[in-house]
Design an enzyme around this catalytic site. Structure first.
Site, short mmCIF file in Angstrom:
data_model
loop_
_atom_site.label_atom_id
_atom_site.label_comp_id
_atom_site.label_asym_id
_atom_site.label_seq_id
_atom_site.Cartn_x
_atom_site.Cartn_y
_atom_site.Cartn_z
N CYS A 1 7.56 50.72 17.24
CA CYS A 1 6.53 50.49 18.25
C CYS A 1 5.20 51.11 17.84
O CYS A 1 4.13 50.52 18.08
CB CYS A 1 6.97 51.07 19.59
SG CYS A 1 8.50 50.37 20.24
N ARG B 1 11.23 43.44 22.41
CA ARG B 1 9.90 43.09 21.91
C ARG B 1 9.60 41.64 22.28
O ARG B 1 9.86 40.71 21.52
CB ARG B 1 9.83 43.28 20.39
CG ARG B 1 10.15 44.68 19.96
CD ARG B 1 9.97 44.89 18.46
NE ARG B 1 10.64 46.11 18.07
CZ ARG B 1 10.18 47.33 18.32
NH1 ARG B 1 9.03 47.49 18.94
NH2 ARG B 1 10.87 48.39 17.95
#
Length: 235
Positions: free
Chosen positions: A44, A127
């Site tokens: 991330c 995601r």
């Protein structure tokens, strides 16, 4: 679950840039609305640094960025500060994230957008990427596993393709990038199809009745869809 070519589910939220109302506050702009599993995680972090590094490049195509995870606002702020002060990726340092990052502790927005996938985890968002057009219509949906970072260049390519198809009433073939030939919609009558197949329609080349293309140069596309990123970002 949201669906393509329908209005993006609306919500209000607290973000690192203040409270927002989506999609109303973004009307007139394209939006890349994306989720990530958690703050203070390596994949991330690399994604946020890449998005932040490319923010003006997205803005050049009238596109704003909007992130979300189920972490708290204070967690977001601390993580983004750490990214600026300590992280380095691909030679990028002191990267500042200016686009909003949504707090979604109760997972209400994440569930509304199908960002919670039980096979990947019940307490983290996958995601996910949602591309929303200036009218608030959902145009693209992509899901990635938690272990795989996104390709931001591909996301930008999709935005350029969507804007090109809207502007010029064409379609784009596999792996298309601006400057390559585009696909002309299937002929509405047998007569037009015959003219195309016989090479009588200027600029159109047909392999068969259903597969016709024409040239569309990159400069023409850029003139039609490119914007001043500073105006889009308002800074």
């Amino acid at each position: 679950m949201p669906r393509l070519n329908e209005p993006a589910p609306a919500f209000t939220a607290v973000t690192t840039q203040g409270e927002i109302s989506f999609p109303d506050d973004f009307a007139g702009h394209w939006v890349v609305f994306f989720s990530h599993p958690a703050d203070f995680t390596p994949v991330c972090t690399s994604e946020f640094m890449t998005f932040a590094h490319m923010e003006e490049e997205f803005a050049a195509y009238n596109t704003k960025l909007l992130g979300l995870s189920i972490d708290s606002l204070y967690g977001h702020i601390a993580w983004l500060r750490l990214i600026t002060e300590r992280m380095e990726y691909r030679g990028w340092k002191n990267v500042e994230v200016h686009f909003p990052l949504i707090e979604d502790i109760k997972m209400e927005i994440a569930r509304k957008y199908g960002m919670i996938q039980p096979g990947e985890g019940d307490t983290q968002a996958v995601r996910a990427v949602f591309i929303v057009d200036p009218q608030g219509i959902l145009r693209t949906i992509m899901y990635y596993p938690m272990s795989t970072g996104r390709n931001m260049r591909e996301i930008l390519r999709i935005i350029k393709a969507l804007q090109t198809t809207d502007e010029f009433d064409v379609a784009t073939p596999a792996d298309w990038v601006p400057g390559e030939r585009v696909i002309v919609p299937t002929a509405g009558s047998c007569g037009i199809a015959k003219e195309r197949m016989q090479g009588e329609v200027e600029g159109v080349e047909c392999v068969d009745w259903f597969y016709c293309t024409k040239a569309l140069d990159e400069q023409t596309i850029e003139q039609a869809i490119r914007r001043d990123p500073k105006e889009v970002l308002g800074r």
